[in-house]
Design an enzyme around this catalytic site. Structure first.
Site, short mmCIF file in Angstrom:
data_model
loop_
_atom_site.label_atom_id
_atom_site.label_comp_id
_atom_site.label_asym_id
_atom_site.label_seq_id
_atom_site.Cartn_x
_atom_site.Cartn_y
_atom_site.Cartn_z
N GLY A 68 -8.90 0.35 -7.13
CA GLY A 68 -7.53 0.12 -7.62
C GLY A 68 -6.54 0.37 -6.50
O GLY A 68 -5.73 -0.50 -6.19
N PRO A 69 -6.64 1.54 -5.85
CA PRO A 69 -5.86 1.72 -4.63
C PRO A 69 -6.44 0.78 -3.56
O PRO A 69 -7.57 0.97 -3.11
CB PRO A 69 -6.09 3.20 -4.27
CG PRO A 69 -6.57 3.84 -5.56
CD PRO A 69 -7.35 2.76 -6.25
N LEU A 70 -5.69 -0.24 -3.21
CA LEU A 70 -6.24 -1.33 -2.40
C LEU A 70 -6.79 -0.82 -1.08
O LEU A 70 -6.22 0.07 -0.45
CB LEU A 70 -5.16 -2.39 -2.18
CG LEU A 70 -4.71 -3.09 -3.47
CD1 LEU A 70 -3.47 -3.94 -3.22
CD2 LEU A 70 -5.82 -3.93 -4.07
N HIS A 75 -1.13 -13.60 -10.97
CA HIS A 75 -1.73 -12.32 -10.60
C HIS A 75 -1.74 -11.35 -11.78
O HIS A 75 -2.79 -10.81 -12.13
CB HIS A 75 -0.97 -11.71 -9.41
CG HIS A 75 -1.26 -10.25 -9.19
ND1 HIS A 75 -2.25 -9.81 -8.36
CD2 HIS A 75 -0.68 -9.14 -9.72
CE1 HIS A 75 -2.28 -8.49 -8.39
NE2 HIS A 75 -1.34 -8.06 -9.19
N GLY A 91 -4.64 -7.84 -0.35
CA GLY A 91 -4.13 -6.47 -0.31
C GLY A 91 -5.09 -5.53 0.39
O GLY A 91 -4.69 -4.71 1.22
N HIS A 138 -8.11 24.85 11.73
CA HIS A 138 -6.77 25.01 12.32
C HIS A 138 -5.78 25.02 11.16
O HIS A 138 -4.87 24.20 11.07
CB HIS A 138 -6.47 23.91 13.33
CG HIS A 138 -7.47 23.85 14.46
ND1 HIS A 138 -8.82 23.67 14.25
CD2 HIS A 138 -7.32 23.99 15.80
CE1 HIS A 138 -9.45 23.69 15.41
NE2 HIS A 138 -8.57 23.89 16.37
N GLU A 176 -9.58 9.07 10.29
CA GLU A 176 -9.71 10.04 9.19
C GLU A 176 -9.82 9.36 7.83
O GLU A 176 -10.59 9.77 6.97
CB GLU A 176 -8.51 11.00 9.17
CG GLU A 176 -8.42 11.96 10.35
CD GLU A 176 -7.73 11.34 11.56
OE1 GLU A 176 -7.30 10.17 11.50
OE2 GLU A 176 -7.63 12.03 12.60
N ASP A 223 0.34 24.23 19.84
CA ASP A 223 0.45 22.80 19.51
C ASP A 223 1.68 22.51 18.65
O ASP A 223 2.11 21.37 18.53
CB ASP A 223 -0.82 22.30 18.82
CG ASP A 223 -1.91 21.96 19.84
OD1 ASP A 223 -1.55 21.61 20.99
OD2 ASP A 223 -3.10 22.05 19.50
N ILE A 277 -2.06 -15.13 -1.88
CA ILE A 277 -1.07 -14.71 -2.88
C ILE A 277 -1.17 -13.20 -3.05
O ILE A 277 -2.28 -12.65 -3.13
CB ILE A 277 -1.40 -15.35 -4.25
CG1 ILE A 277 -1.22 -16.86 -4.22
CG2 ILE A 277 -0.61 -14.73 -5.38
CD1 ILE A 277 0.19 -17.31 -4.25
N HIS A 315 -4.76 -8.23 -15.36
CA HIS A 315 -4.69 -9.20 -14.28
C HIS A 315 -5.75 -10.27 -14.48
O HIS A 315 -6.92 -10.03 -14.20
CB HIS A 315 -4.90 -8.50 -12.93
CG HIS A 315 -3.95 -7.37 -12.71
ND1 HIS A 315 -4.15 -6.13 -13.24
CD2 HIS A 315 -2.78 -7.31 -12.03
CE1 HIS A 315 -3.15 -5.34 -12.88
NE2 HIS A 315 -2.30 -6.03 -12.15
N HIS A 362 1.21 20.16 14.38
CA HIS A 362 -0.19 20.52 14.17
C HIS A 362 -0.36 21.73 13.25
O HIS A 362 -1.48 22.19 13.04
CB HIS A 362 -0.87 20.82 15.52
CG HIS A 362 -1.21 19.57 16.28
ND1 HIS A 362 -0.29 18.59 16.54
CD2 HIS A 362 -2.39 19.14 16.81
CE1 HIS A 362 -0.88 17.60 17.22
NE2 HIS A 362 -2.15 17.91 17.39
C1 LIG Z 1 -2.61 0.99 -2.18
C2 LIG Z 1 -2.04 0.06 -3.19
N1 LIG Z 1 -0.81 -0.42 -3.03
C3 LIG Z 1 -0.26 -1.23 -3.96
C4 LIG Z 1 -0.95 -1.56 -5.08
C5 LIG Z 1 -0.31 -2.42 -6.16
N2 LIG Z 1 -0.94 -3.76 -6.17
C6 LIG Z 1 -1.91 -4.07 -7.03
S1 LIG Z 1 -2.49 -5.61 -6.81
C7 LIG Z 1 -1.41 -5.89 -5.55
C8 LIG Z 1 -1.40 -7.21 -4.85
C9 LIG Z 1 -2.74 -7.48 -4.34
O1 LIG Z 1 -2.81 -8.71 -3.74
P1 LIG Z 1 -4.25 -9.27 -3.51
O2 LIG Z 1 -5.14 -8.23 -2.99
O3 LIG Z 1 -4.10 -10.50 -2.70
O4 LIG Z 1 -4.77 -9.62 -4.95
P2 LIG Z 1 -4.47 -10.92 -5.80
O5 LIG Z 1 -3.06 -10.88 -6.24
O6 LIG Z 1 -4.74 -12.07 -4.91
O7 LIG Z 1 -5.41 -10.77 -6.91
C10 LIG Z 1 -0.62 -4.78 -5.32
C11 LIG Z 1 0.42 -4.71 -4.28
C12 LIG Z 1 -2.25 -1.03 -5.22
N3 LIG Z 1 -3.00 -1.29 -6.28
N4 LIG Z 1 -2.77 -0.26 -4.26
MG LIG Z 2 -4.40 -12.41 -2.89
#
Ligand SMILES: Cc1ncc(C[n+]2csc(CCOP(=O)(O)OP(=O)(O)O)c2C)c(N)n1
Ligand SMILES: [Mg+2]
Length: 655
Positions: free
Chosen positions: A119-121, A264, A158, A454, A404, A462, A189, A31, A466
């Protein structure tokens, strides 16, 4: 550009932009767009604003930078290379290749200078809240001479769209974390297109509502002095966390794709790169150019940081001994005496945890405990502890609120910052709500402990919402996570001991209901994964294996079976994963070859085929009723174990 821009500034930014295009081009994936656009920001952070010593990237009082937009990893790698923090140009050339120091997304523990795995946004942003809480707590305890750093975050659309940003930012606002600065890369974007396809939230208003200091930086992405000023002002903010809304243009200055979602992650072709390099002022027929003077420029620019680190070392040597110890061993070094519980006593394992935890607390300066609004219920109340708050920043009791997911990420941040070993509690069924953060803990090896109480249909009235069913199996499937379900109070103490001294995250799955303290359970048995409770039974005809609340059913079943003339061995298996990792000889010492194994666990049977001939469990959702009735209705009973053993032995005899 701005008034103070030097040749070094211009060349450094050009170099970063070139590397941001060349590495993904060489890898044919990656990227570049955001990394290119944020080159000036990164340059200003690393040359003018952040306090760090490139010759000692592990210096504990360094500023932390968390690239929550982990997909822009090449930006971080380029900076680590240019500032001399362990990455070579060859490492950049091996971007995203097998075994390289520059994997697709930043990985903690893999690349020096990477503070957490992103990486996981949204995870990075939420983890950063933990870093900031850790810093503030240590500062309150040890003083600003020893602890005084800022946590910087780069987050994109994201990260802000993700739900975890709400939990984490709301908590940070409540905690008035003024040592946290998030730079929101407002490029409008994402992958699918313009953000207005799916989002019309006023993010600035949202963060203001959380109590953040929101700075509308506007179009200053290329103005180094303005960036420097705004970042320094944010650092000086004393009352609130800061969100800097920075309007940027993905892919800048590509003549073709600036402001295009294509920038991107779609690869720039060679001609596209050449056209862009011409604009930037880089040689067009050369890849991985580092312009002359750039490396030296960063050496010069970081003199301040090196000096600060040297100064810090002097102070630390005299007055920082306790801090250094806490950073190295947050769980302390005292040997704990294991409690002896009377056999037959009736104690819920969640309450046993509370006792064990409080035994630990005095000796473990970094132990902090919290919960997502279930503090007493999940056994994580530290007696006499102060609540962590803006006025008592080093309180050891953390009230996460019903958040959580943020709890999981904040725990990771506190552990990865150093100095803390957090334990966080919620009902086991809601472990799903923080699972993505558990996965980051497992990936990073963050030493954190979950008190998941639990832990079965024993929740009773519950009902199915639960009552965890698939949770044990699904968490056991996660690499790098210890999942321990102790049978009684004795094993619970052993499980906590193991978790405190472990080298990664541990989930303790604990009962709401009272469980008898069993004869034969051992605190040190937990580390074996599974072990025999009744060694006196020689030549067993069957082995009964249970976990947690079901071990006592196995004990009772064995007594019944003895009356029927059947010798049954009882095995407690608090950690199935650990047991499966033992050598064949060790496993066969517990489960003798050729002897049938019947397992019982109040959860999905998935996974038990690895050791059991017949697995008794619950492969459906639970029921709302008093717990004893639910156990009976779903077959988690002594009688069911006994009947199953008879059926198994009859079948074998008939063969
Ligand atoms: C939880 C999660 N969902 C989906 C993705 C896949 N993903 C990677 S980058 C992206 C778009 C991110 O957009 P943004 O944060 O605006 O970054 P930019 O394109 O502007 O660099 C996605 C959907 C991810 N990495 N993590
Ligand atoms: Mg963006």
């Amino acid at each position: 550009m701005s008034r103070n821009t030097t040749q070094f500034d211009r060349d450094a930014i050009a170099t970063i932009r070139g590397l941001a295009m060349d590495a993904p081009a060489a890898a044919n994936s990656g990227h570049q767009g955001t990394a290119m656009a944020l080159a000036p920001l990164a340059h200003v952070l690393f040359s003018r604003v952040m306090r760090y010593d490139p010759t000692d990237p592990a210096w504990s009082d360094r500023d932390r930078l968390i690239l929550s937009a982990g997909h822009a990893s090449i930006l971080l790698y380029a900076m680590l290379h240019l500032t001399g923090q362990g990455l070579s140009l060859d490492d950049l050339k091996a971007f995203r290749q097998l075994g390289s120091a520059t994997p697709g997304h930043p990985e903690f523990g893999h690349t020096i200078g990477v503070e957490t795995t992103t990486g996981p946004l949204g995870q990075g942003l939420a983890t950063a809240v933990g870093f900031a809480l850790a810093e503030r707590s240590l500062r309150a305890t040890y003083g600003a001479d020893l602890v005084n750093h800022t946590t910087w975050v780069i987050a994109g659309d994201g990260c802000l769209e993700e739900g975890i940003s709400h939990e984490a930012a709301s908590l940070a606002g409540h905690q008035k974390l003024s040592n946290l600065v998030v730079i929101y890369d407002d490029n409008r974007i994402t992958i699918d297109g313009l953000t207005n396809l799916a989002n019309s939230t006023d993010e600035a208003a949202r963060f203001a509502a959380y109590g953040w200091n929101v700075v509308h930086a506007g179009e200053i992405g290329e103005d180094l002095d303005a960036l420097e000023d705004i970042l320094n002002e944010a650092r000086e903010e004393a009352m609130r966390p800061t969100l800097i809304v920075l309007r940027t243009h993905v892919g800048f200055p590509s003549p073709d794709w600036t402001d295009s979602p294509k920038a991107h992650g779609l690869a720039f072709g060679a001609e596209h790169i050449a056209r862009t390099k011409e604009i930037i002022g880089l040689p067009i027929n050369e890849a991985f150019t580092v312009l002359p003077g750039v490396i030296d420029g960063y050496v010069e620019a970081t003199a301040r940081g090196r000096e600060a680190a040297a100064q810090w070392q002097k102070i630390a040597a005299t007055s920082g001994v306790a801090l250094v110890e806490q950073l190295a061993r947050p769980m302390g070094s005292g040997n704990r005496v294991m409690p002896t519980e009377e056999v037959g006593a009736s104690i819920a394992t969640r309450n046993a945890l509370k006792t064990a935890l409080n035994d630990w607390a005095a000796a473990a300066p970094g132990l902090v405990a919290g919960s997502a609004d279930l503090t007493e219920n999940t056994g994580v109340a530290l007696s006499g502890a102060t609540a962590l708050s803006p006025t008592t920043p080093n309180g050891r009791q953390i009230y996460f609120g019903i958040r959580e997911h943020a709890m999981g990420a904040v725990m990771n941040g506190m552990a990865l910052h150093g100095g803390f070993l957090p334990i966080g509690g919620t009902f086991f069924v809601f472990s799903d709500y923080l699972r993505p953060a558990i996965r980051i803990a497992a990936l990073t090896g963050a030493r954190v402990i979950y008190s998941f109480t639990h832990d079965s249909i024993g929740v009773g009235e519950d009902g199915p919402t639960h009552q965890p069913i698939e949770h044990l199996a699904s968490l056991r499937a996660m690499p790098g996570l210890s999942v321990i379900r102790p049978a009684d109070a004795v094993e619970t103490a052993g499980a906590l001991d193991l978790a405190m001294n472990g080298d990664g995250p541990t989930a303790l799955c604990l009962s709401r209901q009272n469980l008898p303290v069993l004869s034969g359970t051992r605190a040190d048995g937990v580390r074996l994964g599974g072990y025999v409770l009744n060694d006196e039974v020689a030549s067993p005809a069957v082995v009964l294996v249970g976990t947690g609340s079901e071990v006592s059913l196995c004990v009772e079943a064995a007594q019944h079976l003895a009356g029927d003339g059947i010798a049954a061995r009882v095995v407690s298996m608090p950690d199935l994963g650990a047991f499966l990792n033992k050598s064949r000889a060790e496993r066969e010492a517990v489960l003798p070859r050729g002897v049938p194994v019947v397992s019982i666990e109040a959860g999905a049977t998935f996974g038990w085929a690895a050791i059991a001939d017949v697995a008794i469990g619950i492969d459906r959702f639970g029921l709302s009723a008093p717990a004893p009735e639910v156990f009976t209705a779903l077959g988690i009973t002594t009688q069911h174990v006994v009947a199953t053993v008879h059926a198994v032995l009859n079948e074998r005899g008939a063969q």
